[in-house]
Design a protein around this motif. Sequence first.
Motif: not given
Length: 892
Positions: A492-509
């Motif tokens: 398993f791995a984050w699909s876009q690891p360089d993304t800075i997570p934001k408060s308006n996004i609740s899930a990531y691939s």
Amino acid sequence: MSVLSKRVVSIIFIFGVFMLFVLTLMLINGETARAVPYPGLEFPTAKDSGSLIYSPTRTLANIELVGGTTGAGTFAWTEPNKVPTCDIDKYSVTFTPKDAGYDSVTDSITLVIKKATPETIVFPIAESDLVYKPNFFLSDVTLSGGSGDGSFRWKDGDNTILKAVTDTYYIEFVPRDTTNYDYTDVKVSEQKQVTIKKASGEVSFPERVDFTYQVDPNKNSYTLKDFRVIDYASRLDNMPVGGNGTFEWKDKALPITVNLTSATIVFVPDPNYNFENISLEKTITINVSKANPDTIVFPTTVSTIYSPSQKLSQISLLGGSGDGTFDWDSPNTVPQVSETSYTVKFTPRDAVNYDYSDVVCTSLVSLEVIKATPSQVVFPSVKSSQIKYDPSATLSIITLSGGSGDGTFAWANPTQTPVVNVSEYAVVFTPNDDTNYNYTGVLREKNISLTVTKASPFGIVFPTAGTITYSPTKTLEQIPFNANTGSGDGTFAWSQPDTIPKSNISAYSVTFTPSDAVNYESLLYDVGLKVEKLVLSNIENNGVIFPTNAGQVTYAENSKLSAISISGVSQSYPGNFEWVNPNTVPVVNVLQYEAVFIPDDSDVIGFTKFVVLNVAQAIATTIPEVGSLVAVSYSESLTLGDIGFSDNSEGEFVWENQDINPHVNNEGYTVVFKPYNNSNYNYANLECKIQVSPTIMPATPSYIAPTGLKATFGELLKNVELPAGFTWDATEETTVGAVGEQSFSVKYLPIVNSFNYLQIENIAVKVLVEKATKVQKPEDKTVKVLERSGSSITFESSDDLEYSIDGGETWQATTTFKGLKPQQEYLFLIRYKENESYLASTEYYVLLVKTPMSWYVALGIVLAGFACASLLFFAIYMPLIKSRSPQRNARK
């Protein structure tokens, strides 16, 4: 006597004869005057003239004459035995002088005789015991009795034909004399009852009707109405010639069959006859024989195309003839592809009235059944055009879907295993019925496409993630999964690891990569990650410094906080300082307003503080415009207080004197401005009074159109007086027009305060134009005597003049006056007569005209003159002749 004496006597004689001739001519031409006997003679009138009622026994002698000149003679009716009739008419009266040396004088007077009331009318009665007969007219009925001065007759008697009923008819009375009797209110018609009894007789009926059953091919059913009753002779006994009638079937709708044995005949008498005690119907014997049917011709060979649902009953039998129908003996049989004969039976339409005992009613008919064209074959496809890889699966488990055709579809090699790619596989079509359908040339095998894709891995559990606080520098690669929360044969791995997570996004691939990537596909799954915003107010020494004072401003009505800048300091987080309520308009003496620091990063939450702001009072430099005023119409009760101003947010406008009555074209009135916002503005240096001119529209005045206007013909319209305020809508030279009621238009504008009102135009009025009085009299050249005689005078014809011979008592337009006396002067008054525009003229032209001597009087004078001359001649010459005779004899 000497010769000279003879000549003198001759000249005197000739001169005397000449003067006698001249005198005669002068008398004929009316130039010799003669005294008028009984000057001022006045004829009488009839007593009670105008109230006399006609009487057939009253003569003129019974009507008394009253008035007239008395003492010089007597008056009497010229025809005393004449009976005056009902009319306005003239009758002759004769004046007989007492002095026998004068002639009688005749003149006429007018009698008015009214119609008399006729005697009572008693109407006659009609004769009784009348019996009906052909061509019996009402005028044939005798009337008896009755009385009245006239005759009686039936109204429209020559056109009314009588029937055997009791009815009423009008009797008319025709007066003998409608000239002298008044029948206006007299009943001249009356209804009388006439009773006509029915005649009697006997009808001869036929006893039996025989005929063979027959049909009309244009009819579907046959009743007695279709067959005429045999024309047996019939008559009515005891009736005049022509008293006949006709026979009809009583029940015309009775069906005709060979079973019909009797029917009732009705006798319908001639409608012009009326009968009683007549038997009008009789039941007679009917004998109907069966008819021979037409020859039966059966249908020939029949062909059809095969249909599995088609029965013999659905196949039409073509051809054939006969009064009936052709049907298959086994209608439910389904014929197959072949050529076979089937039994056909004939069913007569009417076996009751036709004899089919010796007629063959069945026959074999050949039927050819041709192979049918099968329905179109459309090959199917797989139920799913893509299937997942399964090493244990074969084509037999893959379902075919769709397709059409009368047969079945199946895989050609059902045990074959499909591989992971796009390939074609054969499908075979097998018809259900090759016997009755022609499948020659129909496609029976076709390759269809099947796609096999990678299989999805199974038994995979994705990991979960925790909760973090936002950081502008932290990426997904730095955020680990929760331990022991994921499982599966792979990673398993984050699909876009360089993304800075934001408060308006609740899930990531998150991507799962299987260990066997050839036959199984990778999986993607959204893993929940909660990111909480960074709140600056919770961080001490965050580097954000608010200003304590925003400075000083002067009040402005439309100046909002958004127009006032705030200067602050932010060391660690980019952002701006703004007013919390930027649309607020700051007012005088309100010192603090709330401000907020808004970071540029939406994941960072700022904070608020109050900032001091000083607002000074503004100096008012102008007052607002009054604005629009509603235009109103002038009214005597209108005041300035009735005229309002449009709304104004800065203050209120009021009239200084609201009781003034404003007029059209006013020069303005004083208005006072009262500001609403005295706290924020200083109006000490402004004049708050202004002049305003409201728009006052001219009012439409009320009026009553003039009536009863009169004028005389030829008058100018402008001279016809109108009520105050009204003027003629016409030119200066417009006249009132012809005699009678004429239409014109006027204008109206009130006299008082006229500038406040509109002028009303095109008001319709009527003017009664009366005849004008013509003053001038006719001129000499227009009045000429055309002809004179001893008894009449005729003036030259004129359409404009009328004449009077009795001093203006009566006038006539005819130019001839008859019944005059010879050698008498008549004074004529002549004037212009009344016409369509003028009354008769008030001035007269006066003309004195004398009638000449009558021709027979002149002739008598001439004859008398010649007689006197002859006597004078003989008196002078005879002594001379006698005295000369001896001398002549002596000389001889």
